[in-house]
Scaffold this active site. Sequence first.
Site, mmCIF file in Angstrom:
data_model
loop_
_atom_site.group_PDB
_atom_site.id
_atom_site.type_symbol
_atom_site.label_atom_id
_atom_site.label_comp_id
_atom_site.label_asym_id
_atom_site.label_seq_id
_atom_site.Cartn_x
_atom_site.Cartn_y
_atom_site.Cartn_z
ATOM 1 N N LYS A 29 0.840 -1.196 0.000
ATOM 2 C CA LYS A 29 0.000 0.000 0.000
ATOM 3 C C LYS A 29 0.876 1.248 0.000
ATOM 4 O O LYS A 29 1.960 1.236 0.585
ATOM 5 C CB LYS A 29 -0.861 0.029 1.276
ATOM 6 C CG LYS A 29 -2.037 -0.926 1.261
ATOM 7 C CD LYS A 29 -2.901 -0.744 2.494
ATOM 8 C CE LYS A 29 -4.018 -1.763 2.544
ATOM 9 N NZ LYS A 29 -5.004 -1.623 1.466
ATOM 10 N N ARG A 45 -10.304 -11.480 0.961
ATOM 11 C CA ARG A 45 -11.141 -12.502 0.307
ATOM 12 C C ARG A 45 -10.453 -13.869 0.331
ATOM 13 O O ARG A 45 -11.114 -14.898 0.333
ATOM 14 C CB ARG A 45 -11.473 -12.030 -1.118
ATOM 15 C CG ARG A 45 -10.290 -11.834 -2.000
ATOM 16 C CD ARG A 45 -10.603 -11.007 -3.248
ATOM 17 N NE ARG A 45 -10.719 -9.567 -2.976
ATOM 18 C CZ ARG A 45 -11.002 -8.660 -3.910
ATOM 19 N NH1 ARG A 45 -11.196 -9.024 -5.162
ATOM 20 N NH2 ARG A 45 -11.095 -7.388 -3.595
HETATM 21 N N1 BES Z 1 -8.352 -3.812 3.730
HETATM 22 C C1 BES Z 1 -8.426 -3.339 2.399
HETATM 23 C C2 BES Z 1 -9.711 -2.555 2.104
HETATM 24 C C3 BES Z 1 -9.858 -1.233 2.797
HETATM 25 C C4 BES Z 1 -9.384 -0.084 2.205
HETATM 26 C C5 BES Z 1 -10.499 -1.156 4.009
HETATM 27 C C6 BES Z 1 -9.539 1.130 2.841
HETATM 28 C C7 BES Z 1 -10.654 0.055 4.634
HETATM 29 C C8 BES Z 1 -10.181 1.201 4.052
HETATM 30 C C9 BES Z 1 -8.368 -4.514 1.418
HETATM 31 O O1 BES Z 1 -7.624 -5.594 1.836
HETATM 32 C C10 BES Z 1 -7.766 -3.989 0.167
HETATM 33 O O2 BES Z 1 -6.674 -3.541 0.207
HETATM 34 N N2 BES Z 1 -8.517 -4.035 -0.913
HETATM 35 C C11 BES Z 1 -8.077 -3.541 -2.156
HETATM 36 C C12 BES Z 1 -8.578 -4.470 -3.219
HETATM 37 C C13 BES Z 1 -7.948 -4.247 -4.572
HETATM 38 C C14 BES Z 1 -6.479 -4.623 -4.535
HETATM 39 C C15 BES Z 1 -8.667 -5.112 -5.593
HETATM 40 C C16 BES Z 1 -8.654 -2.143 -2.350
HETATM 41 O O3 BES Z 1 -9.758 -1.871 -1.906
HETATM 42 O O4 BES Z 1 -7.962 -1.313 -2.925
HETATM 43 ZN ZN ZN Z 2 -5.550 -5.406 1.394
#
Ligand code: BES
Ligand code: ZN
Length: 467
Positions: A240, A314
């Site tokens: 991230k 997921r």
């Molecule tokens: N934990 C995150 C989702 C999230 C983002 C929760 C911001 C709370 C606040 C999840 O694991 C994630 O990173 N999802 C990605 C998915 C993408 C890579 C398809 C996302 O939402 O960007």
């Molecule tokens: Zn994630």
Amino acid sequence: MNLDLVNDIKSDVSVEFLTKETLKKHKQKKLLEKAGFEAAQDSLCFLHESGVLACGVEALESDCIRSAASQAIKALKSSKNESASFSVDAKSLEAIVEGVILGGYEYNRYKSEPKETALQDIYLICKDIKKLSQSFQEAVIIAEATCFTRDLVNTTPEDLHPSSLSEIAKELAKENKLSCKVLGEKELHKEKMGAMLAVGRASRHESQLIHLTYKPKKAKKVITLVGKGLTYDSGGLSLKPATSMVTMKMDKAGACAILGMIKAVSELGLDVEVHAFIGAVENMIGGDAYKPDDVLVARSKKTVEVRNTDAEGRLVLCDVLDYAQDKVKADYIFDFATLTGACMVALGQYTTGVMGHSSKLKHDFFTAAERSGELIGSLPFNRHLKKLLKSEIADISNVSSKPYGGAITAGLFLDNFIKDENKEKWLHFDIAGSAYTESPWDCNVYGATGAGVRLMSSFLKKVQTAK
Ligand code: BES
Ligand code: ZN
Ligand code: ZN
């Protein structure tokens, strides 16, 4: 702080909720108006001499009262008053209890000198204590379970990692007479949970699957709850950006919510059997990290192409859902997860996204949401979005091939792991936006909100009374 339901009592301050209409008839109307008070929603006016705290509300409805009561309690806590009272009736009781407990919540674990408050006693004054006493106790149980969830989510990833979450679950089990089973990595290998295990591989903390059970004597229904418990989500090798990583301790909010739910249900003594399954994992980087390009074999035997290690929730949930469906024959299966940023894009940060195949079940949750004061919104599945999860080299890809509809494609990924006989029993709740906030709203303060706990308690209260 003590909160009591009483017949009558003298307190330092009495809190009054006023609309523009009721302000016109108020005996201190002149004084309030002189202070500039117009009864706008969430505005306050202290009349110190007469010990009145006037709170503006748009209407005398639960949502307005809950929010105004939160403002009131914050003002009272920073004043020098020691006691305050609210007049309550059957209609306003729950909203005031929630406003006081949830709006007055503070998380001070890491403050060396927490702010002190003179406020000690809050009285809720009503004519007929007997009639309201049960509702009062229920509202307190649910609000306190919500605070329990908030405390867990707010805890740092150093203090709350997969095995400390197991310890917390065991402690809760002991206190609330639940049974608790924990699977470590050795057992997870035996269960062939290749997707969940891959996510936690680079962490120094061992992944854990936690199963808590509340089993009353005459259960009307059996409920399975599944929670995403990413005690930290760095994104893994698909790292991230630095600013998005801050707050990712909240990626365990689904798990913490279902702990709050089973706590509430057991303390309310509801006649429903509840199974809470948690996948507690930390998503980190390192030489042993799982990689984009890997193909994982999930517990269900489906193969999953990893195209983004940040879509890890997921991968954990697909194995926990599969395990949960084999272990318990449930009437309903609900999973809670901070699954996608896309859910916030779709619905805003205040609303939980609900996905699933049963319109009836979704409808029941809309009514539960309305009663509970939580916000939910439906995100519809469709076959076109489903196709975007196709993989060229495995059975399914862990991310969609297109950038839009990310909350729904995440829900559809999970749908691939729901057995045919359970399709109509399952709902997925994406709490990515609603679980955490960096600015206060409604009865929520900075940090975790405890999203899901009031919603599920309200739904399950209805389930146990249904024929
Ligand atoms: N934990 C995150 C989702 C999230 C983002 C929760 C911001 C709370 C606040 C999840 O694991 C994630 O990173 N999802 C990605 C998915 C993408 C890579 C398809 C996302 O939402 O960007
Ligand atoms: Zn994630
Ligand atoms: Zn995540």
